[in-house]
Write a protein that holds these residues in place. Structure first.
Motif, PDB file in Angstrom:
ATOM      1  N   THR A 112       0.291  87.365   5.498  1.00 32.64           N
ATOM      2  CA  THR A 112      -0.489  86.176   5.841  1.00 32.64           C
ATOM      3  C   THR A 112      -1.978  86.419   5.614  1.00 32.64           C
ATOM      4  O   THR A 112      -2.503  87.494   5.910  1.00 32.64           O
ATOM      5  CB  THR A 112      -0.275  85.772   7.306  1.00 32.64           C
ATOM      6  OG1 THR A 112      -0.614  86.876   8.154  1.00 32.64           O
ATOM      7  CG2 THR A 112       1.170  85.381   7.562  1.00 32.64           C
ATOM      8  N   TYR A 147       8.024  85.274  15.643  1.00 35.99           N
ATOM      9  CA  TYR A 147       8.244  84.380  14.515  1.00 35.99           C
ATOM     10  C   TYR A 147       9.514  84.754  13.765  1.00 35.99           C
ATOM     11  O   TYR A 147      10.032  85.868  13.870  1.00 35.99           O
ATOM     12  CB  TYR A 147       7.057  84.400  13.546  1.00 35.99           C
ATOM     13  CG  TYR A 147       6.769  85.745  12.921  1.00 35.99           C
ATOM     14  CD1 TYR A 147       7.427  86.166  11.769  1.00 35.99           C
ATOM     15  CD2 TYR A 147       5.828  86.608  13.489  1.00 35.99           C
ATOM     16  CE1 TYR A 147       7.169  87.407  11.204  1.00 35.99           C
ATOM     17  CE2 TYR A 147       5.555  87.844  12.919  1.00 35.99           C
ATOM     18  CZ  TYR A 147       6.231  88.234  11.775  1.00 35.99           C
ATOM     19  OH  TYR A 147       5.969  89.460  11.216  1.00 35.99           O
ATOM     20  N   LYS A 190      12.864  85.975  16.519  1.00 39.91           N
ATOM     21  CA  LYS A 190      11.691  85.204  16.936  1.00 39.91           C
ATOM     22  C   LYS A 190      11.322  85.528  18.379  1.00 39.91           C
ATOM     23  O   LYS A 190      10.143  85.658  18.723  1.00 39.91           O
ATOM     24  CB  LYS A 190      11.956  83.712  16.782  1.00 39.91           C
ATOM     25  CG  LYS A 190      10.780  82.853  17.225  1.00 39.91           C
ATOM     26  CD  LYS A 190      11.105  81.367  17.183  1.00 39.91           C
ATOM     27  CE  LYS A 190       9.936  80.532  17.720  1.00 39.91           C
ATOM     28  NZ  LYS A 190      10.250  79.093  17.742  1.00 39.91           N
ATOM     29  N   SER A 207      -4.027  82.880  10.224  1.00 34.93           N
ATOM     30  CA  SER A 207      -3.029  82.738  11.280  1.00 34.93           C
ATOM     31  C   SER A 207      -2.141  81.533  10.988  1.00 34.93           C
ATOM     32  O   SER A 207      -2.629  80.475  10.572  1.00 34.93           O
ATOM     33  CB  SER A 207      -3.711  82.565  12.642  1.00 34.93           C
ATOM     34  OG  SER A 207      -4.401  83.739  12.997  1.00 34.93           O
ATOM     35  N   GLY A 253       7.340  79.748  14.495  1.00 36.87           N
ATOM     36  CA  GLY A 253       6.666  80.574  15.483  1.00 36.87           C
ATOM     37  C   GLY A 253       5.216  80.796  15.099  1.00 36.87           C
ATOM     38  O   GLY A 253       4.628  79.986  14.381  1.00 36.87           O
ATOM     39  N   GLU A 254       4.649  81.902  15.554  1.00 38.38           N
ATOM     40  CA  GLU A 254       3.250  82.203  15.280  1.00 38.38           C
ATOM     41  C   GLU A 254       3.098  83.613  14.708  1.00 38.38           C
ATOM     42  O   GLU A 254       3.758  84.545  15.157  1.00 38.38           O
ATOM     43  CB  GLU A 254       2.419  82.097  16.559  1.00 38.38           C
ATOM     44  CG  GLU A 254       2.388  80.708  17.177  1.00 38.38           C
ATOM     45  CD  GLU A 254       1.505  80.639  18.410  1.00 38.38           C
ATOM     46  OE1 GLU A 254       0.598  81.500  18.527  1.00 38.38           O
ATOM     47  OE2 GLU A 254       1.722  79.757  19.258  1.00 38.38           O
ATOM     48  N   CYS A 308       1.194  78.955  12.290  1.00 37.92           N
ATOM     49  CA  CYS A 308       1.950  78.459  13.445  1.00 37.92           C
ATOM     50  C   CYS A 308       2.813  77.280  13.003  1.00 37.92           C
ATOM     51  O   CYS A 308       2.291  76.213  12.667  1.00 37.92           O
ATOM     52  CB  CYS A 308       1.001  78.030  14.567  1.00 37.92           C
ATOM     53  SG  CYS A 308       1.858  77.391  16.033  1.00 37.92           S
ATOM     54  N   ASP A 309       4.107  77.493  12.971  1.00 34.15           N
ATOM     55  CA  ASP A 309       5.074  76.426  12.655  1.00 34.15           C
ATOM     56  C   ASP A 309       4.646  75.606  11.438  1.00 34.15           C
ATOM     57  O   ASP A 309       4.463  74.384  11.508  1.00 34.15           O
ATOM     58  CB  ASP A 309       5.259  75.507  13.861  1.00 34.15           C
ATOM     59  CG  ASP A 309       5.859  76.209  15.057  1.00 34.15           C
ATOM     60  OD1 ASP A 309       6.655  77.147  14.852  1.00 34.15           O
ATOM     61  OD2 ASP A 309       5.524  75.843  16.198  1.00 34.15           O
ATOM     62  N   GLU A 310       4.508  76.263  10.290  1.00 41.31           N
ATOM     63  CA  GLU A 310       4.052  75.559   9.093  1.00 41.31           C
ATOM     64  C   GLU A 310       4.680  76.142   7.845  1.00 41.31           C
ATOM     65  O   GLU A 310       5.269  77.227   7.862  1.00 41.31           O
ATOM     66  CB  GLU A 310       2.529  75.618   8.989  1.00 41.31           C
ATOM     67  CG  GLU A 310       1.952  77.023   8.980  1.00 41.31           C
ATOM     68  CD  GLU A 310       0.441  77.013   9.134  1.00 41.31           C
ATOM     69  OE1 GLU A 310      -0.243  76.658   8.151  1.00 41.31           O
ATOM     70  OE2 GLU A 310      -0.046  77.358  10.234  1.00 41.31           O
ATOM     71  N   LYS A 343      -3.678  91.680  18.819  1.00 40.79           N
ATOM     72  CA  LYS A 343      -4.184  90.345  19.129  1.00 40.79           C
ATOM     73  C   LYS A 343      -5.557  90.352  19.788  1.00 40.79           C
ATOM     74  O   LYS A 343      -6.220  89.317  19.866  1.00 40.79           O
ATOM     75  CB  LYS A 343      -3.186  89.610  20.025  1.00 40.79           C
ATOM     76  CG  LYS A 343      -1.861  89.304  19.332  1.00 40.79           C
ATOM     77  CD  LYS A 343      -0.933  88.509  20.232  1.00 40.79           C
ATOM     78  CE  LYS A 343       0.359  88.171  19.513  1.00 40.79           C
ATOM     79  NZ  LYS A 343       1.287  87.387  20.359  1.00 40.79           N
ATOM     80  N   ASN A 395      -0.114  86.306  13.240  1.00 38.35           N
ATOM     81  CA  ASN A 395      -1.545  86.551  13.084  1.00 38.35           C
ATOM     82  C   ASN A 395      -1.862  86.890  11.625  1.00 38.35           C
ATOM     83  O   ASN A 395      -0.974  87.174  10.825  1.00 38.35           O
ATOM     84  CB  ASN A 395      -1.974  87.698  14.000  1.00 38.35           C
ATOM     85  CG  ASN A 395      -3.471  87.738  14.221  1.00 38.35           C
ATOM     86  OD1 ASN A 395      -4.206  86.850  13.792  1.00 38.35           O
ATOM     87  ND2 ASN A 395      -3.942  88.785  14.888  1.00 38.35           N
TER      88      ASN A 395
END
Length: 396
Positions: free
Chosen positions: A358, A150, A145, A361, A172-173, A363-365, A48, A175
């Motif tokens: 991915t 996540y 999670k 990044s 969740g999230e 996040c909850d999508e 990160k 990267n």
């Protein structure tokens, strides 16, 4: 992070035009994808605290490293992430107080030939299913999670068309460059295409098929939503779509039937593998194609799981269909032909799988994957190409 994404995308477009890439369109797209995955997964491996200076260095490396070196690095990066996932799952599910000697051994190798043709050839002893914590799938997903940051949910898609159905959502999230999903199910090498249910129109009533660049097909239909236990799984829950098909046979279908009659896919005598059916990441087959004006946020990545990693095997939601001795196939145009055989991979036997990585990044999508459907065939009305040129190269 948006600027980082754009920087990687610009680099990929630049490299794809480089004379160092293959001139064969299909190979060119494969090399461009590996180049992109090299950048994304290498950036993710820095953690990160990585910044745009690190991104610039990775882009520079991507411009100089050979394709083979990049491909090896991608496999290494993916394997490290999968290994972390497996270790986390063990930490949640395995009772650390249980004596090591009392735990069941890893699944032994079995005869793939009996799995392919249903003969009563000798099979290995069925392995014992290890005792795990009695967690429901939803509980296990939440625990994952809490550890990784996540997990995945399957729920009604937000894509605005009637055929979208269920969609895949990141809870969740994550990267950029993270492995967030594994494509589960039964793996067919080109030598065993005729055993795919519904052959030759295998996708007529099955939308859960995906193909790797090397021709390997994965059928996620038998896996479905997984299960609530760790169990011996042989992929035998596949529905035979041929008996329910009500379609007009086209000339190409008649040709294929004359060339090679479809074969029954009996699984009598298959030993199966002990797999964790509660696997929270085994839902890649529910990812939808983005609607118009939307962009994909993941891409597929071929991952050759080394079968020597016995401690990780239960978390790889796939089984291979066919002979244990892999048949070497060569592609000529749209056709695959047997070309000798090989006993194993150079570095040991592998399971040819796919994961979702991915490209930005999240996040909850909702997870959106470019399907890259062939532009040589009629595509669904809801399909909007993300990049028509990539589609063309992928299926050239």
């Amino acid at each position: 992070m948006a600027s980082l994404f754009n920087k990687f995308q610009d680099a990929v477009r630049t490299f794809a035009r480089s004379p160092s890439f293959s001139r064969d369109p299909r190979r060119l797209q494969f090399e461009a994808d590996i180049n992109r995955l090299f950048m994304y997964t290498s950036y993710n491996s820095l953690g990160k605290n990585a910044d745009e200076v690190d991104a610039d260095q990775i882009i520079d490396m991507a411009a100089k490293a050979s394709f083979d070196d990049q491909q090896k690095k991608v496999q290494e990066n993916i394997h490290n992430q999968i290994k972390r996932f497996c270790t986390t799952m063990d930490g949640i599910l395995i009772d650390v107080d249980e004596p090591q000697e009392s735990r069941p051994k890893a699944t032994p190798s079995r005869s793939g030939l009996s799995f392919a043709v249903g003969k009563n050839s000798p099979t290995t002893n069925h392995p014992a299913v290890p005792k795990t914590q009695p967690l429901k799938r939803a509980e296990l997903s939440q625990r994952l999670k809490d550890s990784l940051g996540y997990t995945l949910d399957v729920k009604p898609s937000q894509i605005p068309h009637s055929e979208a159905g269920q969609g895949l959502f990141l809870n969740g999230e994550a990267n950029v460059g993270a492995v967030i999903a594994i494509y589960p199910g039964v793996i067919y090498s080109p030598a065993y295409y005729r055993y795919i249910p519904g052959y030759p129109r295998v996708n007529a009533q099955n939308t859960y098929l995906i193909t790797r660049y090397d021709g390997t097909v994965i059928n996620a239909q038998p896996w479905g939503y997984g299960g609530e236990t760790r169990e011996l799984w042989d992929g035998s829950k596949t529905l035979d779509t041929r008996s329910n098909m009500n379609v007009t046979e086209k000339g190409s279908d008649r040709f294929w039937k004359m060339l090679s009659k479809p074969l029954e896919s009996s699984r009598v005598g298959s030993g199966g593998e002990v797999l964790e059916r509660r696997n929270p990441l085994a839902f890649a087959h529910f990812a939808n194609h983005p609607a118009k004006e939307m962009v994909p946020n993941v891409m597929v990545c071929p991952y050759d799981f080394p079968l020597t990693e016995e401690d990780m095997r239960t978390y790889i939601p796939n089984i291979a269909f066919g002979s244990a001795e892999e048949v070497n196939m060569r592609r000529f145009g749209n056709f695959w032909f047997k070309w000798g055989s090989r006993n194993s991979e150079l570095n040991g036997p592998v399971l040819r799988t796919l994961v979702l990585v991915t490209t930005t990044s999240l996040c909850d999508e909702e997870v959106l994957l470019n399907y890259r459907l062939s532009n040589s065939k009629r595509r669904p009305s809801w399909y909007t190409p993300v990049d028509e040129e990539e589609d063309r190269r992928r299926w050239s």
